[in-house]
Design a protein around this motif. Structure first.
Motif, PDB file in Angstrom:
ATOM      1  N   ASP A   1      55.824 111.045 -15.809  1.00  0.00           N
ATOM      2  CA  ASP A   1      55.259 112.385 -15.993  1.00  0.00           C
ATOM      3  C   ASP A   1      53.768 112.321 -16.288  1.00  0.00           C
TER       4      ASP A   1
ATOM      5  N   VAL B   1      47.724 111.398 -10.496  1.00  0.00           N
ATOM      6  CA  VAL B   1      47.851 112.804 -10.091  1.00  0.00           C
ATOM      7  C   VAL B   1      48.297 112.904  -8.636  1.00  0.00           C
TER       8      VAL B   1
ATOM      9  N   GLY C   1      51.834 112.697  -8.402  1.00  0.00           N
ATOM     10  CA  GLY C   1      52.621 113.784  -8.985  1.00  0.00           C
ATOM     11  C   GLY C   1      52.662 113.862 -10.491  1.00  0.00           C
TER      12      GLY C   1
ATOM     13  N   ILE D   1      50.552 113.885 -14.480  1.00  0.00           N
ATOM     14  CA  ILE D   1      49.303 114.224 -15.145  1.00  0.00           C
ATOM     15  C   ILE D   1      48.544 112.911 -15.325  1.00  0.00           C
TER      16      ILE D   1
ATOM     17  N   HIS E   1      47.296 121.611 -19.899  1.00  0.00           N
ATOM     18  CA  HIS E   1      47.464 121.417 -18.460  1.00  0.00           C
ATOM     19  C   HIS E   1      48.384 122.488 -17.875  1.00  0.00           C
ATOM     20  N   ARG E   2      47.986 123.048 -16.735  1.00  0.00           N
ATOM     21  CA  ARG E   2      48.777 124.097 -16.093  1.00  0.00           C
ATOM     22  C   ARG E   2      49.037 123.773 -14.631  1.00  0.00           C
ATOM     23  N   GLY E   3      49.319 122.532 -14.330  1.00  0.00           N
ATOM     24  CA  GLY E   3      49.550 122.151 -12.946  1.00  0.00           C
ATOM     25  C   GLY E   3      48.286 122.102 -12.122  1.00  0.00           C
ATOM     26  N   ASP E   4      47.126 122.038 -12.798  1.00  0.00           N
ATOM     27  CA  ASP E   4      45.853 122.000 -12.089  1.00  0.00           C
ATOM     28  C   ASP E   4      45.733 120.729 -11.256  1.00  0.00           C
ATOM     29  N   ASP E   5      45.037 120.848 -10.146  1.00  0.00           N
ATOM     30  CA  ASP E   5      44.855 119.718  -9.237  1.00  0.00           C
ATOM     31  C   ASP E   5      43.668 118.875  -9.715  1.00  0.00           C
TER      32      ASP E   5
END
Length: 258
Positions: free
Chosen positions: A89, A118, A121, A123, A159-163
């Motif tokens: 993760d 990243v 997939g 963080i 973190h909010r799923g940012d690329d």
């Protein structure tokens, strides 16, 4: 369920900083894996060892080295082979011996480890302990050790799923002098800091960073870390397309052949 954490670095499996990172990870989760190069890969950037056989060596419980491999190689091996059943993760890269700031991040193997995390997939967080090279080349790991887990927790919570991947630097100052965690942009230098540097041996030279290009932005990572004694964190976007240039190029046409 605990976060599954994969650790890598660019200083090698036996570097002091990776032991600090393992302590940081252990304070967050009991599911921690280490896959790192067997030797120093500083400055390797995001290199992959295509076309060359590599080997995976076990160095203890959930601890592996990739012979001749780069940090990016190590993350791929960890995510797609060792942890293929359930990829990590969170990928933590470091703790690097020395700061990774400004455009230097572009060639950093530490940064590449987090970036590849990243892309796979997870963080991704790169962490470096800065030092004053005019005084010593041996970092004091106290700030990384003291604040590392708290910094990781704060970044993961935000973190909010940012690329993006995150680049963290710990200041070289006393624990009581640390001014907190500050989100900053990276220093875009006026020119590349990498230079040809002559050796004392005839006909030989080094790739080196003999000086920092000026001017420096007082609000960017370099000066906030150095003068403000803050732990800096910078989110780096993986989508690198420049929208303005893209729009300009969209309007050009090739002249018809006569």
């Amino acid at each position: 369920m605990s976060l599954r954490i994969l650790i890598t670095n660019d200083d090698g499996i036996d570097a002091p900083g990776i032991a600090i990172m393992a302590e940081i990870a252990a304070a967050i989760s009991d599911d921690v894996w280490v896959v790192a190069p067997d030797g120093n890969q500083s400055g390797a950037g995001h290199r992959f060892s295509f076309g060359r056989e590599l080997a995976l060596e076990e160095h203890g419980h959930r601890r592996f080295a990739v012979t001749g491999g780069s940090p990016a190689d190590c993350v791929v091996v960890g995510m797609t082979h060792l942890l293929a059943d359930r990829p990590a993760d969170l990928v933590l890269s470091g703790v690097n011996a020395g700061q990774n700031l400004g455009d230097i991040v572009n060639c950093s193997g530490t940064a590449a480890g987090a970036r590849e995390g990243v892309l796979q997939g997870a963080i991704g967080i790169a962490m470096s302990q800065s030092m004053d090279y005019e005084v010593t080349h041996s970092p004091d790991w106290t700030n990384a050790s003291r604040f590392g887990a708290e910094v990781v927790d704060a970044i993961v919570a935000a973190h909010r799923g940012d690329d993006v991947f995150y680049n963290v630097n710990f200041p070289f100052c006393g624990v009581s002098e640390v001014a907190g965690l500050v989100a900053v942009p990276h220093q875009r230098f006026s020119r590349s800091p990498i230079r040809h540097y002559p050796s004392d041996n005839a006909g030989r030279f080094f790739m080196a960073i003999p000086e920092t290009p000026k001017p420096l932005d007082p609000k960017a990572d370099f000066e906030v870390l150095r003068r403000g004694n803050a732990i800096t964190v910078t989110p780096f976007a993986l989508q690198q397309t420049h929208q303005g240039a893209l729009e300009r190029l969209g309007s050009i046409e090739l002249k018809k052949a006569r």
